[in-house]
Design a protein around this motif. Sequence first.
Motif, PDB file in Angstrom:
ATOM      1  N   ALA A  68       0.815  -1.189   0.053  1.00 22.18           N
ATOM      2  CA  ALA A  68      -0.091  -0.006  -0.112  1.00 22.18           C
ATOM      3  C   ALA A  68       0.864   1.118   0.050  1.00 22.18           C
ATOM      4  CB  ALA A  68      -0.880  -0.135   1.203  1.00 22.18           C
ATOM      5  N   THR A  69       2.233   1.229  -0.497  1.00 24.55           N
ATOM      6  CA  THR A  69       2.946   2.303  -0.404  1.00 24.55           C
ATOM      7  C   THR A  69       3.646   2.745  -1.685  1.00 24.55           C
ATOM      8  OG1 THR A  69       4.847   0.901   0.230  1.00 24.55           O
ATOM      9  CG2 THR A  69       3.567   1.905   2.113  1.00 24.55           C
ATOM     10  N   LEU A  70       4.625   2.189  -1.987  1.00 28.44           N
ATOM     11  CA  LEU A  70       5.405   2.614  -3.039  1.00 28.44           C
ATOM     12  C   LEU A  70       5.086   1.685  -4.418  1.00 28.44           C
ATOM     13  CD1 LEU A  70       8.899   3.317  -1.919  1.00 28.44           C
ATOM     14  CD2 LEU A  70       7.166   4.892  -2.359  1.00 28.44           C
ATOM     15  N   GLY A  71       4.696   2.394  -5.594  1.00 30.70           N
ATOM     16  CA  GLY A  71       4.859   1.768  -7.015  1.00 30.70           C
ATOM     17  C   GLY A  71       6.171   1.252  -7.549  1.00 30.70           C
ATOM     18  N   PRO A  72       5.975   0.777  -8.689  1.00 24.66           N
ATOM     19  CA  PRO A  72       7.349  -0.029  -9.231  1.00 24.66           C
ATOM     20  C   PRO A  72       8.343   1.322  -9.861  1.00 24.66           C
ATOM     21  CG  PRO A  72       5.371  -0.099 -10.846  1.00 24.66           C
ATOM     22  CD  PRO A  72       4.769   0.547  -9.548  1.00 24.66           C
ATOM     23  N   ALA A  73       9.436   0.960  -9.745  1.00 19.22           N
ATOM     24  CA  ALA A  73      10.456   1.773 -10.442  1.00 19.22           C
ATOM     25  C   ALA A  73      11.032   1.400 -11.643  1.00 19.22           C
ATOM     26  CB  ALA A  73      11.657   2.254  -9.298  1.00 19.22           C
ATOM     27  N   GLY A  74      11.532   2.385 -12.621  1.00 15.81           N
ATOM     28  CA  GLY A  74      11.764   2.107 -13.853  1.00 15.81           C
ATOM     29  C   GLY A  74      13.382   1.942 -13.957  1.00 15.81           C
ATOM     30  N   PHE A  75      14.070   1.254 -12.978  1.00 18.69           N
ATOM     31  CA  PHE A  75      15.457   1.183 -12.927  1.00 18.69           C
ATOM     32  C   PHE A  75      16.000  -0.327 -13.814  1.00 18.69           C
ATOM     33  CE2 PHE A  75      15.430   3.827  -9.495  1.00 18.69           C
ATOM     34  CZ  PHE A  75      16.321   4.680  -9.756  1.00 18.69           C
ATOM     35  N   THR A  76      16.868  -0.315 -14.655  1.00 20.72           N
ATOM     36  CA  THR A  76      17.241  -1.507 -15.212  1.00 20.72           C
ATOM     37  C   THR A  76      18.297  -2.289 -14.087  1.00 20.72           C
ATOM     38  OG1 THR A  76      19.320  -0.588 -16.273  1.00 20.72           O
ATOM     39  CG2 THR A  76      17.240  -0.572 -17.252  1.00 20.72           C
ATOM     40  N   PRO A  77      18.536  -3.469 -14.408  1.00 23.15           N
ATOM     41  CA  PRO A  77      19.301  -4.159 -13.286  1.00 23.15           C
ATOM     42  C   PRO A  77      20.673  -3.551 -13.293  1.00 23.15           C
ATOM     43  CG  PRO A  77      18.067  -5.778 -14.624  1.00 23.15           C
ATOM     44  CD  PRO A  77      17.938  -4.563 -15.103  1.00 23.15           C
ATOM     45  N   ASP A  78      21.438  -2.935 -14.357  1.00 28.07           N
ATOM     46  CA  ASP A  78      22.745  -2.155 -14.398  1.00 28.07           C
ATOM     47  C   ASP A  78      22.599  -1.058 -13.537  1.00 28.07           C
ATOM     48  OD1 ASP A  78      23.999  -4.433 -15.669  1.00 28.07           O
ATOM     49  OD2 ASP A  78      23.977  -3.385 -17.591  1.00 28.07           O
ATOM     50  N   GLU A  79      21.483  -0.061 -13.738  1.00 30.67           N
ATOM     51  CA  GLU A  79      21.282   1.022 -13.236  1.00 30.67           C
ATOM     52  C   GLU A  79      21.068   0.853 -11.834  1.00 30.67           C
ATOM     53  OE1 GLU A  79      19.039   3.621 -16.680  1.00 30.67           O
ATOM     54  OE2 GLU A  79      17.933   2.492 -15.334  1.00 30.67           O
ATOM     55  N   LEU A  81      22.450  -1.532  -9.937  1.00 23.65           N
ATOM     56  CA  LEU A  81      23.568  -2.173  -9.503  1.00 23.65           C
ATOM     57  C   LEU A  81      24.459  -0.975  -9.254  1.00 23.65           C
ATOM     58  CD1 LEU A  81      25.857  -4.166  -8.994  1.00 23.65           C
ATOM     59  CD2 LEU A  81      26.298  -4.363 -11.268  1.00 23.65           C
ATOM     60  N   ALA A  82      24.655  -0.068 -10.061  1.00 23.49           N
ATOM     61  CA  ALA A  82      25.407   1.433 -10.092  1.00 23.49           C
ATOM     62  C   ALA A  82      24.868   2.153  -8.844  1.00 23.49           C
ATOM     63  CB  ALA A  82      25.241   2.126 -11.350  1.00 23.49           C
ATOM     64  N   VAL A  83      23.687   2.165  -8.527  1.00 19.22           N
ATOM     65  CA  VAL A  83      23.035   2.957  -7.372  1.00 19.22           C
ATOM     66  C   VAL A  83      23.501   2.133  -6.102  1.00 19.22           C
ATOM     67  CG1 VAL A  83      20.918   3.842  -6.261  1.00 19.22           C
ATOM     68  CG2 VAL A  83      21.160   3.868  -8.685  1.00 19.22           C
ATOM     69  N   LEU A  84      23.294   0.852  -6.220  1.00 21.81           N
ATOM     70  CA  LEU A  84      23.566   0.152  -5.004  1.00 21.81           C
ATOM     71  C   LEU A  84      25.114   0.312  -4.376  1.00 21.81           C
ATOM     72  CD1 LEU A  84      21.586  -3.114  -5.666  1.00 21.81           C
ATOM     73  CD2 LEU A  84      21.036  -1.338  -3.907  1.00 21.81           C
ATOM     74  N   LEU A 107      15.150  -1.405  -3.882  1.00 20.79           N
ATOM     75  CA  LEU A 107      14.953  -3.084  -4.247  1.00 20.79           C
ATOM     76  C   LEU A 107      13.348  -3.148  -3.947  1.00 20.79           C
ATOM     77  CD1 LEU A 107      18.159  -4.348  -2.524  1.00 20.79           C
ATOM     78  CD2 LEU A 107      17.690  -4.186  -4.880  1.00 20.79           C
ATOM     79  N   ALA A 108      12.846  -2.254  -2.990  1.00 22.15           N
ATOM     80  CA  ALA A 108      11.606  -2.771  -2.624  1.00 22.15           C
ATOM     81  C   ALA A 108      10.496  -2.205  -3.739  1.00 22.15           C
ATOM     82  CB  ALA A 108      11.009  -1.837  -1.455  1.00 22.15           C
ATOM     83  N   ALA A 116      16.117  -9.139  -7.644  1.00 25.19           N
ATOM     84  CA  ALA A 116      16.947 -10.205  -7.200  1.00 25.19           C
ATOM     85  C   ALA A 116      18.302 -10.307  -7.831  1.00 25.19           C
ATOM     86  CB  ALA A 116      16.006 -11.640  -7.165  1.00 25.19           C
ATOM     87  N   ARG A 117      18.280  -9.896  -9.294  1.00 26.40           N
ATOM     88  CA  ARG A 117      19.324  -9.782 -10.064  1.00 26.40           C
ATOM     89  C   ARG A 117      20.370  -8.876  -9.655  1.00 26.40           C
ATOM     90  NH1 ARG A 117      15.871 -11.326 -14.431  1.00 26.40           N
ATOM     91  NH2 ARG A 117      15.741  -8.992 -14.889  1.00 26.40           N
ATOM     92  N   ALA A 118      19.650  -7.674  -9.276  1.00 23.33           N
ATOM     93  CA  ALA A 118      20.360  -6.613  -8.908  1.00 23.33           C
ATOM     94  C   ALA A 118      21.316  -6.797  -7.477  1.00 23.33           C
ATOM     95  CB  ALA A 118      19.751  -5.143  -8.775  1.00 23.33           C
ATOM     96  N   SER A 119      20.698  -7.527  -6.583  1.00 24.83           N
ATOM     97  CA  SER A 119      21.042  -7.898  -5.363  1.00 24.83           C
ATOM     98  C   SER A 119      22.357  -8.852  -5.455  1.00 24.83           C
ATOM     99  CB  SER A 119      19.921  -8.360  -4.368  1.00 24.83           C
ATOM    100  OG  SER A 119      19.237  -7.402  -3.948  1.00 24.83           O
ATOM    101  N   ALA A 120      22.051  -9.757  -6.475  1.00 25.96           N
ATOM    102  CA  ALA A 120      22.821 -10.783  -6.753  1.00 25.96           C
ATOM    103  C   ALA A 120      24.367 -10.349  -7.315  1.00 25.96           C
ATOM    104  CB  ALA A 120      22.456 -11.853  -7.701  1.00 25.96           C
ATOM    105  N   PHE A 121      24.134  -9.237  -8.216  1.00 27.65           N
ATOM    106  CA  PHE A 121      25.318  -8.616  -8.764  1.00 27.65           C
ATOM    107  C   PHE A 121      26.064  -7.695  -7.849  1.00 27.65           C
ATOM    108  CE2 PHE A 121      22.732  -8.300 -12.959  1.00 27.65           C
ATOM    109  CZ  PHE A 121      23.223  -9.632 -13.516  1.00 27.65           C
ATOM    110  N   ALA A 122      25.321  -7.093  -6.857  1.00 26.90           N
ATOM    111  CA  ALA A 122      25.847  -6.324  -5.828  1.00 26.90           C
ATOM    112  C   ALA A 122      26.655  -6.819  -5.113  1.00 26.90           C
ATOM    113  CB  ALA A 122      24.977  -5.168  -5.191  1.00 26.90           C
ATOM    114  N   SER A 123      26.332  -8.430  -4.611  1.00 25.92           N
ATOM    115  CA  SER A 123      27.062  -9.212  -3.526  1.00 25.92           C
ATOM    116  C   SER A 123      28.325  -9.650  -4.025  1.00 25.92           C
ATOM    117  CB  SER A 123      26.327 -10.475  -3.433  1.00 25.92           C
ATOM    118  OG  SER A 123      26.049 -11.437  -4.543  1.00 25.92           O
TER     119      SER A 123
END
Length: 231
Positions: A68-79, A81-84, A107-108, A116-123
């Motif tokens: 009931a809070t935020l809507g989807p964001a338009g980040f690609t996994p690479d974008e 990853l860069a932010v993370l 991520l939320a 999940a992909r962005a988190s895996a890459f960031a790890s």
Amino acid sequence: MNRTDRLYGLVEELRAASPRPRSARRLAERFEVSVRTVERDLAALQESGLPIWAEPGRTGGYVIDASATLGPAGFTPDEALAVLIGLGALRHSPFRHSARTAARKLLAVMPDPDAARASAFASRVHFLERDEEPTAPVEFAEALRADRVVQLRYLDAAGAETSRDVEPLGSIEKDGQWYLIAWCRLRDGVRAFRADRMRSITVTDERPQTRTLRAEDLAIQYGRLRSVVDD
């Protein structure tokens, strides 16, 4: 951290944990305030209409309806990853609490597979840090953005403690060390104050006069000064 930032932080902390509950004690430790303060803040958020409720029991706590809070964001996994990576670099900075909640917020609001992909890459990305990395006080961030005169208790290079009234103009990071750039009323000029030498930071109600920070005022002898918004 002021109350407004803490309220936003509480929402993001609960959203990141949802649907699992967070106890008031754990939230109090996270934001370095009392349990009573957290409970008062959560009551204010509930009164404002946010879908937060308390679950009773030993393993209970506070829960928010993340849908009931935020809507989807338009980040690609690479974008993403860069932010993370950028946010992860702020772990010892004055902005570390906001960086942590911003990463969770990012991520939320992403679709689950992309998150999940962005988190895996960031790890796979690591920072090589010193054993005792200096951690800047979180009040440094408030001093920077408040547009107010700030009172510092500060240790100089010789280890002597002084009291300074300063007018913040900006900040610089070099090799993990954060500096508050300010007009020092004691020295009547621009000075750089190392965050790890600050013993206390108090933001006053006084608005300083408008000053323009020039690169030559900093007397930088090496390197090139770059703003975070420069391309």
